[in-house]
Design a protein around this motif. Structure first.
Motif, PDB file in Angstrom:
ATOM      1  N   ARG A 101       0.970  -1.309   0.093  1.00  0.00           N
ATOM      2  CA  ARG A 101      -0.087   0.099   0.078  1.00  0.00           C
ATOM      3  C   ARG A 101       0.603   1.256   0.004  1.00  0.00           C
ATOM      4  NH1 ARG A 101      -5.484  -0.396   1.097  1.00  0.00           N
ATOM      5  NH2 ARG A 101      -5.363   1.394   2.441  1.00  0.00           N
ATOM      6  N   VAL A 102       0.634   2.104  -0.994  1.00  0.00           N
ATOM      7  CA  VAL A 102       1.363   3.314  -1.018  1.00  0.00           C
ATOM      8  C   VAL A 102       0.406   4.624  -1.130  1.00  0.00           C
ATOM      9  CG1 VAL A 102       3.259   4.683  -2.607  1.00  0.00           C
ATOM     10  CG2 VAL A 102       3.199   1.945  -2.622  1.00  0.00           C
ATOM     11  N   LEU A 103       0.762   5.743  -0.532  1.00  0.00           N
ATOM     12  CA  LEU A 103       0.317   6.897  -0.334  1.00  0.00           C
ATOM     13  C   LEU A 103       1.075   7.805  -1.493  1.00  0.00           C
ATOM     14  CD1 LEU A 103      -2.074   8.676   1.163  1.00  0.00           C
ATOM     15  CD2 LEU A 103      -0.123   9.678   2.100  1.00  0.00           C
ATOM     16  N   VAL A 104       0.485   8.248  -2.575  1.00  0.00           N
ATOM     17  CA  VAL A 104       1.341   9.133  -3.275  1.00  0.00           C
ATOM     18  C   VAL A 104       0.415  10.841  -2.756  1.00  0.00           C
ATOM     19  CG1 VAL A 104       1.622   9.902  -5.788  1.00  0.00           C
ATOM     20  CG2 VAL A 104       1.692   7.588  -5.013  1.00  0.00           C
ATOM     21  N   ALA A 105       1.562  11.805  -2.654  1.00  0.00           N
ATOM     22  CA  ALA A 105       0.935  12.889  -2.333  1.00  0.00           C
ATOM     23  C   ALA A 105       1.346  14.134  -2.950  1.00  0.00           C
ATOM     24  CB  ALA A 105       1.087  13.211  -0.675  1.00  0.00           C
ATOM     25  N   LYS A 106       0.710  15.040  -3.123  1.00  0.00           N
ATOM     26  CA  LYS A 106       1.402  16.419  -3.585  1.00  0.00           C
ATOM     27  C   LYS A 106       1.274  17.386  -2.325  1.00  0.00           C
ATOM     28  CE  LYS A 106       2.514  17.759  -7.069  1.00  0.00           C
ATOM     29  NZ  LYS A 106       3.726  17.768  -7.588  1.00  0.00           N
ATOM     30  N   VAL A 107       2.374  18.087  -1.872  1.00  0.00           N
ATOM     31  CA  VAL A 107       2.295  18.908  -0.657  1.00  0.00           C
ATOM     32  C   VAL A 107       2.596  20.257  -1.065  1.00  0.00           C
ATOM     33  CG1 VAL A 107       3.321  19.289   1.536  1.00  0.00           C
ATOM     34  CG2 VAL A 107       3.021  16.845   0.678  1.00  0.00           C
ATOM     35  N   GLY A 108       1.682  21.040  -0.408  1.00  0.00           N
ATOM     36  CA  GLY A 108       1.842  22.407  -0.519  1.00  0.00           C
ATOM     37  C   GLY A 108       1.378  23.180  -1.847  1.00  0.00           C
ATOM     38  N   LEU A 109       1.818  24.255  -2.418  1.00  0.00           N
ATOM     39  CA  LEU A 109       1.191  24.851  -3.505  1.00  0.00           C
ATOM     40  C   LEU A 109       1.576  24.417  -4.869  1.00  0.00           C
ATOM     41  CD1 LEU A 109       1.380  28.543  -2.072  1.00  0.00           C
ATOM     42  CD2 LEU A 109      -0.684  26.986  -1.943  1.00  0.00           C
ATOM     43  N   ASP A 110       2.311  23.473  -4.825  1.00  0.00           N
ATOM     44  CA  ASP A 110       2.946  22.705  -6.252  1.00  0.00           C
ATOM     45  C   ASP A 110       1.681  22.121  -6.983  1.00  0.00           C
ATOM     46  OD1 ASP A 110       3.980  21.193  -8.389  1.00  0.00           O
ATOM     47  OD2 ASP A 110       5.427  20.245  -6.787  1.00  0.00           O
ATOM     48  N   GLY A 111       1.201  22.813  -8.044  1.00  0.00           N
ATOM     49  CA  GLY A 111      -0.014  22.533  -8.673  1.00  0.00           C
ATOM     50  C   GLY A 111       0.013  21.543  -9.968  1.00  0.00           C
ATOM     51  N   HIS A 112       1.396  21.069  -9.938  1.00  0.00           N
ATOM     52  CA  HIS A 112       1.470  20.373 -11.428  1.00  0.00           C
ATOM     53  C   HIS A 112       1.684  18.627 -10.730  1.00  0.00           C
ATOM     54  CE1 HIS A 112       2.911  18.637 -15.036  1.00  0.00           C
ATOM     55  NE2 HIS A 112       4.282  18.600 -14.619  1.00  0.00           N
ATOM     56  N   ASP A 113       0.388  17.708 -11.020  1.00  0.00           N
ATOM     57  CA  ASP A 113       0.412  16.681 -10.830  1.00  0.00           C
ATOM     58  C   ASP A 113       0.466  15.434 -11.777  1.00  0.00           C
ATOM     59  OD1 ASP A 113      -2.211  16.783 -11.527  1.00  0.00           O
ATOM     60  OD2 ASP A 113      -3.176  16.136  -9.943  1.00  0.00           O
ATOM     61  N   ARG A 114       0.824  15.741 -13.014  1.00  0.00           N
ATOM     62  CA  ARG A 114       0.857  14.889 -13.957  1.00  0.00           C
ATOM     63  C   ARG A 114       1.863  13.737 -13.712  1.00  0.00           C
ATOM     64  NH1 ARG A 114       3.952  14.321 -19.005  1.00  0.00           N
ATOM     65  NH2 ARG A 114       2.785  12.782 -20.434  1.00  0.00           N
ATOM     66  N   GLY A 115       3.006  13.958 -13.153  1.00  0.00           N
ATOM     67  CA  GLY A 115       4.078  13.102 -12.860  1.00  0.00           C
ATOM     68  C   GLY A 115       3.402  12.214 -11.605  1.00  0.00           C
ATOM     69  N   ALA A 116       2.965  12.801 -10.544  1.00  0.00           N
ATOM     70  CA  ALA A 116       2.440  12.020  -9.389  1.00  0.00           C
ATOM     71  C   ALA A 116       1.349  10.939 -10.039  1.00  0.00           C
ATOM     72  CB  ALA A 116       1.495  12.830  -8.461  1.00  0.00           C
ATOM     73  N   LYS A 117       0.521  11.532 -10.891  1.00  0.00           N
ATOM     74  CA  LYS A 117      -0.488  10.664 -11.503  1.00  0.00           C
ATOM     75  C   LYS A 117      -0.017   9.561 -12.328  1.00  0.00           C
ATOM     76  CE  LYS A 117      -4.515  13.712 -11.260  1.00  0.00           C
ATOM     77  NZ  LYS A 117      -5.517  14.652 -12.216  1.00  0.00           N
ATOM     78  N   ILE A 118       0.928   9.572 -12.959  1.00  0.00           N
ATOM     79  CA  ILE A 118       1.630   8.530 -13.947  1.00  0.00           C
ATOM     80  C   ILE A 118       2.282   7.581 -12.885  1.00  0.00           C
ATOM     81  CG2 ILE A 118       3.536   8.155 -15.467  1.00  0.00           C
ATOM     82  CD1 ILE A 118       2.985  10.765 -16.666  1.00  0.00           C
ATOM     83  N   ILE A 119       3.131   8.039 -11.747  1.00  0.00           N
ATOM     84  CA  ILE A 119       3.560   7.381 -10.793  1.00  0.00           C
ATOM     85  C   ILE A 119       2.409   6.321 -10.100  1.00  0.00           C
ATOM     86  CG2 ILE A 119       4.655   7.018  -8.366  1.00  0.00           C
ATOM     87  CD1 ILE A 119       6.715   7.936 -10.660  1.00  0.00           C
ATOM     88  N   ALA A 120       1.333   7.006  -9.603  1.00  0.00           N
ATOM     89  CA  ALA A 120       0.180   6.115  -9.115  1.00  0.00           C
ATOM     90  C   ALA A 120      -0.284   5.132  -9.716  1.00  0.00           C
ATOM     91  CB  ALA A 120      -0.784   6.993  -8.601  1.00  0.00           C
ATOM     92  N   THR A 121      -0.560   5.433 -11.382  1.00  0.00           N
ATOM     93  CA  THR A 121      -0.835   4.611 -12.213  1.00  0.00           C
ATOM     94  C   THR A 121       0.058   3.239 -12.457  1.00  0.00           C
ATOM     95  OG1 THR A 121      -2.124   6.123 -13.396  1.00  0.00           O
ATOM     96  CG2 THR A 121      -1.614   4.217 -14.701  1.00  0.00           C
ATOM     97  N   SER A 122       1.342   3.689 -12.442  1.00  0.00           N
ATOM     98  CA  SER A 122       2.226   2.493 -12.696  1.00  0.00           C
ATOM     99  C   SER A 122       2.541   1.827 -11.473  1.00  0.00           C
ATOM    100  CB  SER A 122       3.757   3.280 -12.964  1.00  0.00           C
ATOM    101  OG  SER A 122       3.531   3.838 -14.169  1.00  0.00           O
ATOM    102  N   LEU A 123       2.399   2.210 -10.303  1.00  0.00           N
ATOM    103  CA  LEU A 123       2.274   1.189  -8.985  1.00  0.00           C
ATOM    104  C   LEU A 123       1.261   0.471  -9.157  1.00  0.00           C
ATOM    105  CD1 LEU A 123       3.518   3.956  -6.393  1.00  0.00           C
ATOM    106  CD2 LEU A 123       5.055   2.221  -7.517  1.00  0.00           C
ATOM    107  N   ARG A 124       0.249   1.117  -9.281  1.00  0.00           N
ATOM    108  CA  ARG A 124      -1.349   0.151  -9.404  1.00  0.00           C
ATOM    109  C   ARG A 124      -1.228  -0.979 -10.452  1.00  0.00           C
ATOM    110  NH1 ARG A 124      -4.700   5.287  -9.505  1.00  0.00           N
ATOM    111  NH2 ARG A 124      -5.239   5.397  -7.269  1.00  0.00           N
ATOM    112  N   ASP A 125      -0.492  -0.508 -11.569  1.00  0.00           N
ATOM    113  CA  ASP A 125      -0.206  -1.768 -12.634  1.00  0.00           C
ATOM    114  C   ASP A 125       0.737  -2.673 -12.338  1.00  0.00           C
ATOM    115  OD1 ASP A 125      -1.951  -0.197 -14.403  1.00  0.00           O
ATOM    116  OD2 ASP A 125      -0.251   0.869 -15.710  1.00  0.00           O
ATOM    117  N   ALA A 126       1.484  -2.225 -11.165  1.00  0.00           N
ATOM    118  CA  ALA A 126       2.482  -3.304 -10.845  1.00  0.00           C
ATOM    119  C   ALA A 126       1.892  -3.982  -9.573  1.00  0.00           C
ATOM    120  CB  ALA A 126       3.823  -2.559 -10.166  1.00  0.00           C
TER     121      ALA A 126
END
Length: 139
Positions: free
Chosen positions: A10-35
């Protein structure tokens, strides 16, 4: 020798603070799910407190922080501090994004796991999380 877990990681993927770019985080989340991992994605604009609380509620093995804002030397130490306060001692804190090599070294000395730069293969990230969890949380 690492053993295979009898449950999904089980992995929690998070974006902290005002960083508004989450494409990479979503790709990581999808790839971890695929694994085969269970992934909880917190979405944008989380506080360190929200991340650690979500990690506790979701009983995760690892927290992955995606950071592109340059706030890594604030965000990671704050998450470590809260994890210590809440006695979250057996959860991997890892992440990636735009982090200078010198800061990566400092963060790892503070207790952060591997930090991955853009362009790191998903196989590298998946293998690292699997190895860490099977060594440190094999229950």
């Amino acid at each position: 020798m690492n053993k295979t877990l009898n449950r999904p990681i089980r992995v929690l993927v998070a974006k902290v603070g005002l960083d508004g770019h989450d494409r990479g985080a979503k790709i990581i989340a999808t790839s971890l799910r695929d694994a085969g991992m269970e992934v909880i994605y917190t979405g944008l604009r989380q506080t360190p407190e929200m991340v650690v609380n979500a990690a506790l509620q979701e009983d995760v093995d690892a927290i992955g922080i995606s950071i592109l804002s340059g706030a890594h030397m604030t965000v990671f130490p704050k998450i470590i501090e809260i994890m210590k306060q809440k006695q979250v001692n057996d959860v991997l804190l890892t992440g990636g994004g735009i982090i200078p090599d010198g800061d990566i070294k400092k963060l790892k000395e503070m207790g952060v796991g591997e930090l991955f730069a853009p362009g790191t293969t998903m196989v590298t990230i998946v293998d690292y999380i699997r190895d860490w969890v099977s060594t440190n949380r094999n229950f």
